[in-house]
Write a protein that holds these residues in place. Structure first.
Motif, PDB file in Angstrom:
ATOM      1  N   TYR A 155     -49.323  87.074  70.066  1.00  0.00           N
ATOM      2  CA  TYR A 155     -48.100  88.465  69.795  1.00  0.00           C
ATOM      3  C   TYR A 155     -46.995  88.236  68.782  1.00  0.00           C
ATOM      4  CZ  TYR A 155     -45.414  87.477  73.554  1.00  0.00           C
ATOM      5  OH  TYR A 155     -44.555  86.758  73.884  1.00  0.00           O
ATOM      6  N   TYR A 156     -46.201  88.399  68.393  1.00  0.00           N
ATOM      7  CA  TYR A 156     -45.453  89.051  67.539  1.00  0.00           C
ATOM      8  C   TYR A 156     -43.698  88.878  68.386  1.00  0.00           C
ATOM      9  CZ  TYR A 156     -47.920  87.523  63.636  1.00  0.00           C
ATOM     10  OH  TYR A 156     -48.266  87.031  62.810  1.00  0.00           O
ATOM     11  N   THR A 157     -42.515  88.863  68.895  1.00  0.00           N
ATOM     12  CA  THR A 157     -41.271  89.331  69.231  1.00  0.00           C
ATOM     13  C   THR A 157     -40.740  89.959  67.970  1.00  0.00           C
ATOM     14  OG1 THR A 157     -41.471  87.209  70.665  1.00  0.00           O
ATOM     15  CG2 THR A 157     -39.153  88.522  69.925  1.00  0.00           C
ATOM     16  N   MET A 158     -40.485  91.140  68.157  1.00  0.00           N
ATOM     17  CA  MET A 158     -40.311  92.071  67.662  1.00  0.00           C
ATOM     18  C   MET A 158     -38.486  92.796  67.612  1.00  0.00           C
ATOM     19  SD  MET A 158     -42.515  91.970  64.780  1.00  0.00           S
ATOM     20  CE  MET A 158     -44.611  91.504  64.163  1.00  0.00           C
ATOM     21  N   ASN A 159     -38.308  92.945  66.712  1.00  0.00           N
ATOM     22  CA  ASN A 159     -36.936  93.781  66.923  1.00  0.00           C
ATOM     23  C   ASN A 159     -36.752  94.994  65.569  1.00  0.00           C
ATOM     24  OD1 ASN A 159     -35.516  92.605  64.905  1.00  0.00           O
ATOM     25  ND2 ASN A 159     -34.912  91.296  67.025  1.00  0.00           N
ATOM     26  N   GLU A 160     -35.689  95.792  65.999  1.00  0.00           N
ATOM     27  CA  GLU A 160     -35.467  96.753  64.546  1.00  0.00           C
ATOM     28  C   GLU A 160     -35.087  95.650  63.145  1.00  0.00           C
ATOM     29  OE1 GLU A 160     -31.863  96.146  66.877  1.00  0.00           O
ATOM     30  OE2 GLU A 160     -33.854  96.699  67.183  1.00  0.00           O
ATOM     31  N   ALA A 161     -34.889  94.470  63.502  1.00  0.00           N
ATOM     32  CA  ALA A 161     -34.057  93.990  62.756  1.00  0.00           C
ATOM     33  C   ALA A 161     -35.597  92.516  61.840  1.00  0.00           C
ATOM     34  CB  ALA A 161     -34.098  92.619  62.883  1.00  0.00           C
ATOM     35  N   SER A 162     -36.923  92.882  62.634  1.00  0.00           N
ATOM     36  CA  SER A 162     -37.855  92.013  62.189  1.00  0.00           C
ATOM     37  C   SER A 162     -38.974  93.161  61.355  1.00  0.00           C
ATOM     38  CB  SER A 162     -38.620  91.076  63.316  1.00  0.00           C
ATOM     39  OG  SER A 162     -37.954  91.589  63.970  1.00  0.00           O
ATOM     40  N   LEU A 163     -38.552  93.892  62.164  1.00  0.00           N
ATOM     41  CA  LEU A 163     -40.223  94.797  61.438  1.00  0.00           C
ATOM     42  C   LEU A 163     -39.396  96.610  61.150  1.00  0.00           C
ATOM     43  CD1 LEU A 163     -43.306  94.481  61.609  1.00  0.00           C
ATOM     44  CD2 LEU A 163     -43.582  95.896  64.295  1.00  0.00           C
ATOM     45  N   PRO A 164     -39.420  96.267  59.873  1.00  0.00           N
ATOM     46  CA  PRO A 164     -38.899  98.010  59.491  1.00  0.00           C
ATOM     47  C   PRO A 164     -39.517  99.252  60.198  1.00  0.00           C
ATOM     48  CG  PRO A 164     -39.309  96.646  57.950  1.00  0.00           C
ATOM     49  CD  PRO A 164     -40.468  95.464  58.650  1.00  0.00           C
ATOM     50  N   LEU A 165     -41.005  99.305  60.480  1.00  0.00           N
ATOM     51  CA  LEU A 165     -41.575 100.430  61.285  1.00  0.00           C
ATOM     52  C   LEU A 165     -40.805  99.979  62.343  1.00  0.00           C
ATOM     53  CD1 LEU A 165     -45.384 100.277  60.087  1.00  0.00           C
ATOM     54  CD2 LEU A 165     -42.928 101.575  59.482  1.00  0.00           C
TER      55      LEU A 165
ATOM     56  N   LYS B 258     -38.233 100.361  63.691  1.00  0.00           N
ATOM     57  CA  LYS B 258     -36.775 101.339  63.029  1.00  0.00           C
ATOM     58  C   LYS B 258     -37.700 102.857  62.828  1.00  0.00           C
ATOM     59  CE  LYS B 258     -33.624  98.854  61.078  1.00  0.00           C
ATOM     60  NZ  LYS B 258     -32.191  98.344  59.842  1.00  0.00           N
ATOM     61  N   VAL B 259     -38.086 102.938  62.648  1.00  0.00           N
ATOM     62  CA  VAL B 259     -39.121 104.487  62.187  1.00  0.00           C
ATOM     63  C   VAL B 259     -39.775 104.890  63.420  1.00  0.00           C
ATOM     64  CG1 VAL B 259     -41.013 105.662  61.758  1.00  0.00           C
ATOM     65  CG2 VAL B 259     -40.167 103.924  59.735  1.00  0.00           C
ATOM     66  N   ALA B 260     -39.771 103.697  64.589  1.00  0.00           N
ATOM     67  CA  ALA B 260     -40.494 103.974  65.855  1.00  0.00           C
ATOM     68  C   ALA B 260     -39.303 104.663  66.473  1.00  0.00           C
ATOM     69  CB  ALA B 260     -41.247 103.332  66.475  1.00  0.00           C
ATOM     70  N   GLN B 261     -38.237 104.143  66.296  1.00  0.00           N
ATOM     71  CA  GLN B 261     -37.142 104.162  67.374  1.00  0.00           C
ATOM     72  C   GLN B 261     -36.749 105.558  67.082  1.00  0.00           C
ATOM     73  OE1 GLN B 261     -34.628 100.986  66.677  1.00  0.00           O
ATOM     74  NE2 GLN B 261     -34.600 100.343  68.679  1.00  0.00           N
ATOM     75  N   LYS B 262     -36.113 105.808  65.731  1.00  0.00           N
ATOM     76  CA  LYS B 262     -36.462 107.102  65.531  1.00  0.00           C
ATOM     77  C   LYS B 262     -36.852 108.724  65.849  1.00  0.00           C
ATOM     78  CE  LYS B 262     -35.289 110.042  60.873  1.00  0.00           C
ATOM     79  NZ  LYS B 262     -34.663 109.367  59.393  1.00  0.00           N
ATOM     80  N   TYR B 263     -38.771 108.254  65.656  1.00  0.00           N
ATOM     81  CA  TYR B 263     -39.712 109.036  66.614  1.00  0.00           C
ATOM     82  C   TYR B 263     -40.202 109.365  67.702  1.00  0.00           C
ATOM     83  CZ  TYR B 263     -38.238 110.912  61.079  1.00  0.00           C
ATOM     84  OH  TYR B 263     -38.037 111.079  60.297  1.00  0.00           O
ATOM     85  N   THR B 264     -41.669 108.797  67.037  1.00  0.00           N
ATOM     86  CA  THR B 264     -42.282 109.057  68.622  1.00  0.00           C
ATOM     87  C   THR B 264     -42.908 107.987  69.164  1.00  0.00           C
ATOM     88  OG1 THR B 264     -42.082 111.170  68.923  1.00  0.00           O
ATOM     89  CG2 THR B 264     -44.297 110.029  69.905  1.00  0.00           C
ATOM     90  N   LEU B 265     -43.044 107.235  69.191  1.00  0.00           N
ATOM     91  CA  LEU B 265     -44.515 105.903  69.350  1.00  0.00           C
ATOM     92  C   LEU B 265     -45.111 106.039  70.219  1.00  0.00           C
ATOM     93  CD1 LEU B 265     -45.233 102.801  68.736  1.00  0.00           C
ATOM     94  CD2 LEU B 265     -43.687 102.390  70.053  1.00  0.00           C
TER      95      LEU B 265
END
Length: 529
Positions: free
Chosen positions: A162-172, A174-181
């Motif tokens: 898997y990948y360790t992600m956050n808003e700095a590494s994965l552009p989407l 940030k989109v998920a944080q703003k809307y619905t995941l």
């Protein structure tokens, strides 16, 4: 005036306002009828845990224990270590190069592919591909235990990456944080891209009539009596540590002639060439992987009947079609339009007889998304998208392991979202971004038990809209057919037969019904819908 009199006065004023025709705040909420445009963006081959396992508030890797993640060998015993990543995690010549020898004796647990203290393989690196096939996916899921991904794989331990992600590494991100995941969204069918694209548009599995008497006869799978397990070959390694499994016949068709693994469309652009001297708009029907034209009802048929505008935008579709018709082997103006930049089996409507070459239906609804999505972006910016629009990124922008990376596709889709947010149609739009299937990557969530076709493993899904709940993780049970359910509900369409079958199968297995994505939206319910 005392407090009691003040309170009485305020109540009287509120009542008067109501009688005067004022509405409550809830009454000003939009309804489902305010959704005028639905956009579906379909990426490739990532499980939920592979990309969003660390997303705050989601059912992710923090809920995984050593016992629940432990992988079993083919005989049911716990593996002492993960198998090596057969043939290496990355291809020779790539930076960083991770060879098979470097992956020996990995702990039997999930691992971060991009861990700086581990393989340090960033999102911009193309890793090797993994099996993502119909029967193997069911064998890996192992009745919902998800404990035989390494056992029934050709990629060894990579399934647990898997990948360790956050808003700095994965552009989407940030989109998920703003809307619905949505963190409880499953791929509609077991297996790979071909079948899951069919389930996206028709909730159906293609058929090959009389396959046993056809050029595809040798592609009928050899399956055990349970209908789920492939028959292993006598020379198959007994343990996953000894190598990938071997099967008697791991074909594209079921024993009763359903097409479940990659077959090619009968119409160009197809992965199969035209017959010698034949019509260049068609694929050679004598090629074993050419699927006869399909006649099941698909969502486009229902939208046509209801006079709802729709289109499928295929990235690089126009250039791939021109290449096929010109006989240039997929090259136009120096650009390679064969795999990895265009996959014909990712264009599901091209398999249906009512969208055959020369039909008005095809001319109206199968549209060129353009190279790098340029034509799709033009329609977004001009505000000319139809009421229902599907967009398929071209291969190098779809995030599929084996021929592209995560970063390129994620940036591309995030850029599309930025355009959509500025579109003249945005105020009445719902955008759904999801992945066709897991690409062979492990996910810890057990799929709900339904019919023989699925659902399969869990995949990420984002609901993006001015109507979407903000900063919300939606735990509602969904699968790929939930997209069809949403379109069906919004435009008051008849239910596709596959949706009815799935609902009945879920109920028969004591499972919750599939949601239709409306729980991700902040809408007023009721007759106004």
């Amino acid at each position: 005036m005392n407090n009691k009199r003040i309170g009485a006065t305020l109540l009287a004023l509120a009542a008067a306002a109501t009688f005067a025709g004022c509405t409550s705040p809830s009454a000003t909420k939009p309804t489902l009828m305010d959704v005028k445009t639905v956009v579906v963006i379909y990426a490739e081959n990532r499980s939920f845990d592979n990309l969003y396992g660390h997303f705050p508030g989601a059912n992710g890797l923090q809920n995984v224990t050593a016992a629940s993640a432990r992988q079993l060998d083919r005989n049911g015993a716990a593996l002492p270590t993960l198998p090596p990543v057969w043939n290496g995690l990355t291809q020779t010549g790539l930076t960083p190069a991770v060879t098979q020898a470097m992956t020996v004796s990995l702990p039997n647990a999930p691992f971060a592919i991009n861990d700086p203290n581990g393989f340090n393989t960033p999102l911009s690196t193309t890793t090797r591909d993994l099996w993502h096939r119909f029967y193997e996916n069911q064998m890996q899921i192992d009745g919902g235990r998800n404990d035989k991904f390494a056992a029934w794989a050709d990629s060894g331990g990579l399934v647990m990456g898997y990948y360790t992600m956050n808003e700095a590494s994965l552009p989407l991100w940030k989109v998920a944080q703003k809307y619905t995941l949505a963190d409880n969204f499953f791929m509609g069918a077991f297996g790979g891209s071909f079948l899951n694209h069919q389930w996206l548009i028709c909730a159906c599995t293609p058929v090959y009539p009389n396959a046993d008497k056809s050029p595809a006869a040798t592609s009928i799978s050899a399956v055990e009596a349970d209908g789920v397990t492939l028959k292993t070959a006598p020379n198959s390694p007994a343990s996953a540590l000894g190598g990938p499994p071997k099967f008697v016949n791991d074909g594209n068709l079921t024993p009763d002639f359903y097409a479940v693994n990659t077959m090619q469309p009968a119409y160009q652009p197809s992965g199969n060439k035209p017959a010698a001297g034949g019509d260049k708009a068609y694929a050679d029907p004598q090629t074993p992987t050419t699927l006869p034209p399909q006649t099941q009802t698909h969502i486009g048929d229902l939208l046509n009947d209801a006079h709802v505008s729709w289109a499928w935008y295929g990235g690089a579709w126009g250039d791939a079609l021109a290449a096929a018709q010109s006989g240039q082997a997929g090259v136009i103006n120096g650009k390679n339009l064969t795999a990895p930049n265009f996959q014909p089996h990712h264009q599901p409507f091209n398999y249906f007889a009512d969208l055959a070459p020369g039909t008005p239906n095809r001319a109206q609804h199968l549209r060129d998304g353009g190279l790098d999505g340029a034509e799709f972006i033009k329609a977004i910016d001009a505000g000319t998208l139809p009421q229902v629009a599907f967009y398929k990124p071209q291969g190098n922008l779809n995030e599929h392991a084996g021929y592209t990376d995560v970063a390129s596709g994620d940036r591309h889709i995030a850029d599309l979202i930025a355009h959509l947010e500025k579109s003249p149609q945005w105020n009445n739009m719902v955008v759904i971004v999801t992945y066709d299937e897991n690409g062979g990557f492990w996910d810890h969530a057990a799929p709900p038990k339904a019919d023989r076709w699925g659902p399969g493993s869990r995949v990420p899904a984002l609901v993006i809209s001015p109507f979407a709940k903000q900063g919300y993780v939606d735990h509602t049970q969904y699968d790929t057919t939930s997209i069809l359910r949403f379109v069906t509900r919004r435009f008051a369409l008849p239910e596709l037969p596959g949706l009815v079958v799935r609902d009945k199968a879920l109920a028969a297995n004591g499972q919750k019904p599939m949601g239709d994505l409306t729980n991700a939206l902040d809408l007023r319910s009721g007759a106004a819908e």
